[in-house]
Design a protein around this motif. Structure first.
Motif, PDB file in Angstrom:
ATOM      1  N   GLU A   1      -3.853  -4.412  -5.330  1.00 20.69           N
ATOM      2  CA  GLU A   1      -3.920  -3.792  -4.001  1.00 20.69           C
ATOM      3  C   GLU A   1      -2.749  -2.829  -3.790  1.00 20.69           C
ATOM      4  N   LEU A   2      -2.455  -2.051  -4.821  1.00 19.44           N
ATOM      5  CA  LEU A   2      -1.361  -1.088  -4.749  1.00 19.44           C
ATOM      6  C   LEU A   2      -1.916   0.298  -5.063  1.00 19.44           C
ATOM      7  N   PRO A   3      -2.559   0.940  -4.106  1.00 17.96           N
ATOM      8  CA  PRO A   3      -3.257   2.204  -4.388  1.00 17.96           C
ATOM      9  C   PRO A   3      -2.341   3.347  -4.795  1.00 17.96           C
TER      10      PRO A   3
ATOM     11  N   ARG B   1       0.818  -1.210   0.000  1.00 16.13           N
ATOM     12  CA  ARG B   1       0.000   0.000   0.000  1.00 16.13           C
ATOM     13  C   ARG B   1       0.856   1.267   0.000  1.00 16.13           C
ATOM     14  N   ARG B   2       2.157   1.119   0.232  1.00 21.57           N
ATOM     15  CA  ARG B   2       3.066   2.278   0.192  1.00 21.57           C
ATOM     16  C   ARG B   2       3.906   2.313  -1.076  1.00 21.57           C
TER      17      ARG B   2
END
Length: 288
Positions: free
Chosen positions: A235-237, A211-212
């Protein structure tokens, strides 16, 4: 007799020392010396040899004396920690923390690697203050270039290598605190059964810190493309850049069978796929 050095004139207006010799007639011609002249020349050379040997002997004595004095200096510096005390006066020791931070930022490479010989890891090996300053700068650790070595020749040593590599990557990312991350992963593995290193590191980063992640670049062999199916790329915003390069000549699988729809990544702005597929014909569909 030979004149002493202090008896010799300092300037001869271009004349050589040979002009002082009492045997100039013989020096400048090929005349045969008389018996008396032969004896005189032998005496002359003998005196020179005697003085030359005396000077050489004195030089040896001076060398011994110099070596002894050098040992005395070394012992003195060691006994009183001379260099350690001199370091107290070092100008860099008095640099303000803000200036030291600026130096670290400028001198750090854009793609730092896991090497104690390069920045930023090398900062922590200079002194405790440099280590504290570098650890307080999360921006130094927000980018990481990981090179996966080829497997060790002995299988029993592979788990140990993977554990050390995983621990190093985890510690590095923790030092970045909560900053967005850029990761470049280069795999030198050449057999599908050896893909555990690169895949394990990639899983570690994506599952724990995905997410980072704002930038991801993969230089991997073609057989690892199938491994990417298992990774939660959707899931990698924060992911803004995704680059994949295939490092061998094997034709990789179809992109649509390997990656999720790139439209599911809201921040993605750059997608790049480099491959040798032109040798076999197109294998990647166009990405818009």
């Amino acid at each position: 007799m030979i004149p002493c050095c202090h008896d010799l004139p300092t300037s001869y207006h271009g004349l050589s020392y040979a002009m002082l010799s009492p045997f100039n007639r013989l020096l400048n011609t090929n005349d045969i010396p008389t018996e008396e002249e032969t004896l005189d020349v032998q005496t002359y050379c003998s005196e020179i040899e005697t003085r030359r040997e005396a000077i050489r002997k004195r030089l040896k004595e001076l060398d011994i004396e110099r070596a002894a004095l050098t040992r005395d200096i070394d012992a003195l510096e060691e006994q009183y920690s001379f260099k350690a005390h001199k370091s107290i006066l070092s100008p860099i020791r008095r640099l303000p923390t803000e200036l030291l931070q600026s130096i670290f930022s400028i001198s750090s490479p854009k793609a730092p690697v896991l090497s104690c010989r390069e920045a930023p890891l090398i900062y922590g090996h200079v002194c405790s203050r440099w280590r504290s300053v570098s650890l307080a700068m999360p921006e130094l650790w927000a980018t990481l270039h990981v090179v996966i070595p080829r497997p060790m020749p002995f299988p029993d040593s592979e788990p140990e290598l993977l554990d050390r590599l995983t621990l190093a990557v985890t510690e590095w990312i923790c030092r970045a605190q909560e900053l967005p991350l850029d990761l470049r992963l280069v795999s030198n593995e050449r057999r599908p059964e050896d893909a555990s290193y690169a895949f394990s590191i990639l899983c570690l980063v994506l599952l724990n810190y995905g997410r980072r992640l704002k930038g991801l670049r993969l230089d991997i062999p073609s057989f690892m493309m199938n491994c990417l199916i298992q990774l939660p790329l959707e899931e990698l915003p924060l992911l803004a850049s995704l680059e994949v390069s295939v490092s061998d000549y094997s034709a990789p699988p179809i992109l649509s069978n390997t990656f999720v729809d790139v439209r599911s990544l809201p921040s993605l702005r750059k997608v790049s796929f480099n491959t040798f597929a032109w040798i076999y014909g197109p294998s990647f569909p166009s990405v818009n």
